[in-house]
Design an enzyme around this catalytic site. Sequence first.
Site, short mmCIF file in Angstrom:
data_model
loop_
_atom_site.label_atom_id
_atom_site.label_comp_id
_atom_site.label_asym_id
_atom_site.label_seq_id
_atom_site.Cartn_x
_atom_site.Cartn_y
_atom_site.Cartn_z
N ARG A 260 18.97 30.76 55.90
CA ARG A 260 19.32 29.35 56.11
C ARG A 260 20.66 29.11 55.43
O ARG A 260 20.83 29.45 54.25
CB ARG A 260 18.23 28.41 55.58
CG ARG A 260 18.02 28.44 54.09
CD ARG A 260 17.11 27.33 53.59
NE ARG A 260 16.37 27.74 52.41
CZ ARG A 260 16.82 27.70 51.17
NH1 ARG A 260 18.03 27.26 50.92
NH2 ARG A 260 16.06 28.10 50.16
N HIS A 264 17.42 24.20 50.77
CA HIS A 264 16.00 24.26 51.16
C HIS A 264 15.59 22.97 51.87
O HIS A 264 15.02 22.99 52.95
CB HIS A 264 15.15 24.49 49.91
CG HIS A 264 13.70 24.22 50.10
ND1 HIS A 264 12.90 24.94 50.95
CD2 HIS A 264 12.89 23.26 49.57
CE1 HIS A 264 11.67 24.46 50.93
NE2 HIS A 264 11.64 23.44 50.11
N TYR A 274 21.50 29.36 43.00
CA TYR A 274 20.75 30.62 43.12
C TYR A 274 21.30 31.58 44.17
O TYR A 274 20.74 32.65 44.36
CB TYR A 274 19.27 30.32 43.40
CG TYR A 274 19.00 29.42 44.60
CD1 TYR A 274 18.93 29.93 45.89
CD2 TYR A 274 18.81 28.04 44.44
CE1 TYR A 274 18.69 29.11 46.98
CE2 TYR A 274 18.57 27.22 45.52
CZ TYR A 274 18.51 27.76 46.79
OH TYR A 274 18.27 26.95 47.86
#
Lengths: 361, 325
Positions: A260, A264, A274
Amino acid sequence: MSTKTLAQVEEQFETFQILNEEGEVVNEAAMPELSDENLQEIMRRMVYTRIWDQRAISLNRQGRLGFYAPVAGQEASMLGSQFALDKDDWILPGYRDIPQIVFHGLPLHQAFLWSRGHFAGSQFPDGLNILFPQIIIGAQIIQTAGVALGLKRKGKNNIAITYTGDGGASQGDFYEGMNFAGAYNAPAVFIVQNNRFAISVPVEKQSAAKTIAQKAVAAGIEGIQVDGMDVLAVYSATKQARERALAGEGPTLIETMTYRYGPHTMAGDDPTRYRSSDLDDEWTKKDPLVRFRKFLEKKGLWTEEKENEVVEKAKEDIKEAMKQADSAPKQKVTDLIGFMFEDLPHNLREQMEEYTAKESK
Amino acid sequence: MAQMTMIQAITDAMRNELKNNEDVLVFGEDVGQNGGVFRATEGLQKEFGEERVFDTPLAESGIGGLAIGLGLTGFRPVMEIQFFGFLFEVFDSVAGQMNRMRYRTGGKLTSPITVRSPFGGGVKTPEMHADSLEGLVAQTPGLKVVIPSTPYDAKGLLISAIRDNDPVVFLEHMKLYRSFRAEVPEEEYTIPLGKADIKREGKDLTIVTYGAMVHSSLKAAEELEKEGIDVEVIDLMTISPLDIDTIIASVEKTNRAIVVQEAQKQAGIAANVVAEITERSILSLEAPVLRVAAPDTIYPFAAAEDAWLPDYKGIIETAKKVINF
């Protein structure tokens, strides 16, 4: 002995690919039988979804949508698999899997209403075999085993397909669902969209298993890992899994290797915490739209003009769907009370009266 | 009329519904060939075949998901959780998923599921088998929770539960399974869900209770009668939603009430009954509404069970406190 066995298992799970990053066919033998119109339709859906994703992100930022989980990067995985389905097949989606249920028949304005948390979003048209996006990771997988068994017992020539992410493969329900479907030889297809991160935790920290596909071995069902940025490979793997399921050959687990590009969800997730930009760049090079566009252009099936038509159509549809969503009646507590049970018990009857009075003021 | 134990009445109800509607499916761990660990499904697989009555893999969460999926495709699942102490393994399906199907889809989809499960103390099961977890499900919107106390009620209520288009948790007290027989009609009949039953009429004190405690309360009532105290015993039968009308009519007649449950005092149903009485009938009360319940520990080890469980003596003691207030 055990190390050898594990190595043998892992060896079976090479990534299945048809189109490389340049849009060249690298596995001619696996090319699915799709008409020129089919191929164009698949491209149309991916472009449409990319535009819708961009618009949804922007609408969310303006406060005009509610919950939204971006999908850019995953179009091949989502729409290639959905394109392999019959219209009466059941889809049990995870929270990100809105494109599949929209192309299965959910009107776009209802997807927007669902995003806003309006119950009219989930009052979908009769005969549409979907559930609404599951929030509890893994719950949809055990339910899929049940739907698949039900379809088989009712003598339907249909399957149940479900989606989760790489994090979902860590849930107990993931294993229970595959195991139940396998034990009942139910026509189920389980798709794990491995986009490499469960919110922020990388797939390497989810499991010592080198692939998620190999987890099928423990349930005694077929498993395959697919290049999730290659829409033809995803379509082909899903089509085969569907045919196998209907032929009574059991369920299949498909791991699609995807990514993606966005966060999120739009609720404050910051992927730069991250994810390195190198990794983003690496995956952007694999983009499913770029790759398929190159493939179609070489065949003379796609032009800039065609692409622009789809972009314009998507923008228009989204505008229209937003208008429709805006005109939905204000949600009332009395509506919600009315959907708790077929008949209202004592407590809800009283609460219905109370809220009817409040809401009529 | 036949004489049946509660477990026979339960089997009879399932047999009736399996016969009545081919969409009814009975499944769970060991329910097929073995007929269930308590024999509740004895003979049903033989009579209706492996497609209708079947064993599942040993995984409670999977069983719950299976029920939801089968419900979506037109079946009426009757799923068994082998012991209700295993509820936690399937809690998402029961309390997070099937209960919201109608709600989340605005009436488009439903979960016409019956969740059957044995529970209850006094039979010295290993830990995590007997726990009275009914409060957890009774506090969950979207579930009906039924606990019968007699063979007759069990049959009529279970048939109603299976025919209900919403999920019903049907809890069977293990100690009542074979403790006595009673007359149960062989033909079908239903008892409506959400209605309480007055098991004994009286004018001095109302005992509101359910499950095995109905029998302890009736015994207490007999003893109290010897002392001239005339007790009314209400068996809730459905603990969620509560039959408020029956409770309130009784309290307004007797002006005194106690609530008796086998579960720990903090575990739910009795507290809710007390709250309803207080909200609706405080001016009819001559005394506070007291509770008889187990202490707020984890369910006890078998050797301490008898002392830990509420009994008729405790009910008598509490009844007298209310009478003599």
